[in-house]
Design a protein around this motif. Structure first.
Motif, PDB file in Angstrom:
ATOM      1  N   PHE A  62       0.831  -1.202   0.000  1.00 40.31           N
ATOM      2  CA  PHE A  62       0.000   0.000   0.000  1.00 40.31           C
ATOM      3  C   PHE A  62       0.869   1.256   0.000  1.00 40.31           C
ATOM      4  O   PHE A  62       0.585   2.206  -0.731  1.00 40.31           O
ATOM      5  CB  PHE A  62      -0.944   0.027   1.205  1.00 40.31           C
ATOM      6  CG  PHE A  62      -2.173  -0.822   1.037  1.00 40.31           C
ATOM      7  CD1 PHE A  62      -3.034  -0.643  -0.031  1.00 40.31           C
ATOM      8  CD2 PHE A  62      -2.473  -1.799   1.969  1.00 40.31           C
ATOM      9  CE1 PHE A  62      -4.176  -1.411  -0.180  1.00 40.31           C
ATOM     10  CE2 PHE A  62      -3.614  -2.581   1.832  1.00 40.31           C
ATOM     11  CZ  PHE A  62      -4.467  -2.389   0.757  1.00 40.31           C
ATOM     12  N   LEU A  63       1.914   1.269   0.834  1.00 40.40           N
ATOM     13  CA  LEU A  63       2.815   2.422   0.862  1.00 40.40           C
ATOM     14  C   LEU A  63       3.429   2.673  -0.513  1.00 40.40           C
ATOM     15  O   LEU A  63       3.480   3.808  -0.989  1.00 40.40           O
ATOM     16  CB  LEU A  63       3.931   2.213   1.888  1.00 40.40           C
ATOM     17  CG  LEU A  63       3.568   2.376   3.348  1.00 40.40           C
ATOM     18  CD1 LEU A  63       4.731   1.912   4.231  1.00 40.40           C
ATOM     19  CD2 LEU A  63       3.212   3.822   3.675  1.00 40.40           C
ATOM     20  N   PHE A  64       3.869   1.615  -1.154  1.00 38.64           N
ATOM     21  CA  PHE A  64       4.494   1.745  -2.469  1.00 38.64           C
ATOM     22  C   PHE A  64       3.504   2.314  -3.485  1.00 38.64           C
ATOM     23  O   PHE A  64       3.814   3.273  -4.196  1.00 38.64           O
ATOM     24  CB  PHE A  64       5.042   0.403  -2.949  1.00 38.64           C
ATOM     25  CG  PHE A  64       5.583   0.454  -4.346  1.00 38.64           C
ATOM     26  CD1 PHE A  64       6.745   1.153  -4.635  1.00 38.64           C
ATOM     27  CD2 PHE A  64       4.917  -0.182  -5.379  1.00 38.64           C
ATOM     28  CE1 PHE A  64       7.235   1.215  -5.926  1.00 38.64           C
ATOM     29  CE2 PHE A  64       5.407  -0.115  -6.673  1.00 38.64           C
ATOM     30  CZ  PHE A  64       6.565   0.579  -6.955  1.00 38.64           C
ATOM     31  N   GLN A  65       2.317   1.739  -3.559  1.00 38.37           N
ATOM     32  CA  GLN A  65       1.329   2.205  -4.533  1.00 38.37           C
ATOM     33  C   GLN A  65       0.909   3.648  -4.263  1.00 38.37           C
ATOM     34  O   GLN A  65       0.750   4.444  -5.196  1.00 38.37           O
ATOM     35  CB  GLN A  65       0.107   1.285  -4.548  1.00 38.37           C
ATOM     36  CG  GLN A  65       0.373  -0.052  -5.187  1.00 38.37           C
ATOM     37  CD  GLN A  65       0.977   0.073  -6.585  1.00 38.37           C
ATOM     38  OE1 GLN A  65       0.513   0.856  -7.408  1.00 38.37           O
ATOM     39  NE2 GLN A  65       2.029  -0.686  -6.841  1.00 38.37           N
ATOM     40  N   ASN A  66       0.721   3.985  -3.010  1.00 39.12           N
ATOM     41  CA  ASN A  66       0.346   5.358  -2.678  1.00 39.12           C
ATOM     42  C   ASN A  66       1.487   6.330  -2.946  1.00 39.12           C
ATOM     43  O   ASN A  66       1.251   7.472  -3.343  1.00 39.12           O
ATOM     44  CB  ASN A  66      -0.150   5.445  -1.234  1.00 39.12           C
ATOM     45  CG  ASN A  66      -1.483   4.762  -1.077  1.00 39.12           C
ATOM     46  OD1 ASN A  66      -2.324   4.791  -1.966  1.00 39.12           O
ATOM     47  ND2 ASN A  66      -1.700   4.128   0.060  1.00 39.12           N
ATOM     48  N   PHE A  67       2.724   5.894  -2.750  1.00 37.93           N
ATOM     49  CA  PHE A  67       3.882   6.727  -3.080  1.00 37.93           C
ATOM     50  C   PHE A  67       3.938   6.980  -4.585  1.00 37.93           C
ATOM     51  O   PHE A  67       4.127   8.118  -5.031  1.00 37.93           O
ATOM     52  CB  PHE A  67       5.178   6.062  -2.602  1.00 37.93           C
ATOM     53  CG  PHE A  67       6.418   6.789  -3.032  1.00 37.93           C
ATOM     54  CD1 PHE A  67       6.761   7.995  -2.446  1.00 37.93           C
ATOM     55  CD2 PHE A  67       7.231   6.266  -4.018  1.00 37.93           C
ATOM     56  CE1 PHE A  67       7.907   8.677  -2.846  1.00 37.93           C
ATOM     57  CE2 PHE A  67       8.375   6.946  -4.420  1.00 37.93           C
ATOM     58  CZ  PHE A  67       8.716   8.145  -3.830  1.00 37.93           C
TER      59      PHE A  67
END
Length: 99
Positions: A62-67
């Motif tokens: 999730f962090l990666f996609q939101n970044f």
């Protein structure tokens, strides 16, 4: 940035835009707004999506996609590239631009 499963890179594609970005965010008020936007759109949004039920790996995704989404929204003369680690350490990385 190097993660367990991949490598991530930022590349300047427009010098004028990056200089304007730098000039705009050199102001402390604008810099705080940028950091706050990052925190809300990446960190807080990832926590909401997990709703306290994610594994570390799921939260990282999730962090990666939101970044990536955060980076894509910016008009700042920078492109974001991603490459998974090759299976064989002697192989080259296969870079893709994240659109």
């Amino acid at each position: 940035m190097v993660s367990e499963d991949s490598v991530h890179a930022l590349r300047v594609n427009n010098r004028t835009e990056i200089q304007e970005f730098d000039s705009y965010y050199s102001n402390s008020e604008n810099k705080r707004a940028f950091v706050n936007a990052y925190h809300l759109q990446v960190v807080v949004e990832s926590r909401k999506q997990c709703n306290g039920t994610c594994s570390d790996s799921e939260f990282k995704d999730f962090l990666f996609q939101n970044f990536v989404n955060f980076i894509k929204k910016m008009v700042w003369g920078i492109d974001f590239y991603y490459a998974p680690h090759p299976e064989n350490n002697n192989d080259n990385y296969n870079w893709t631009k994240q659109n």
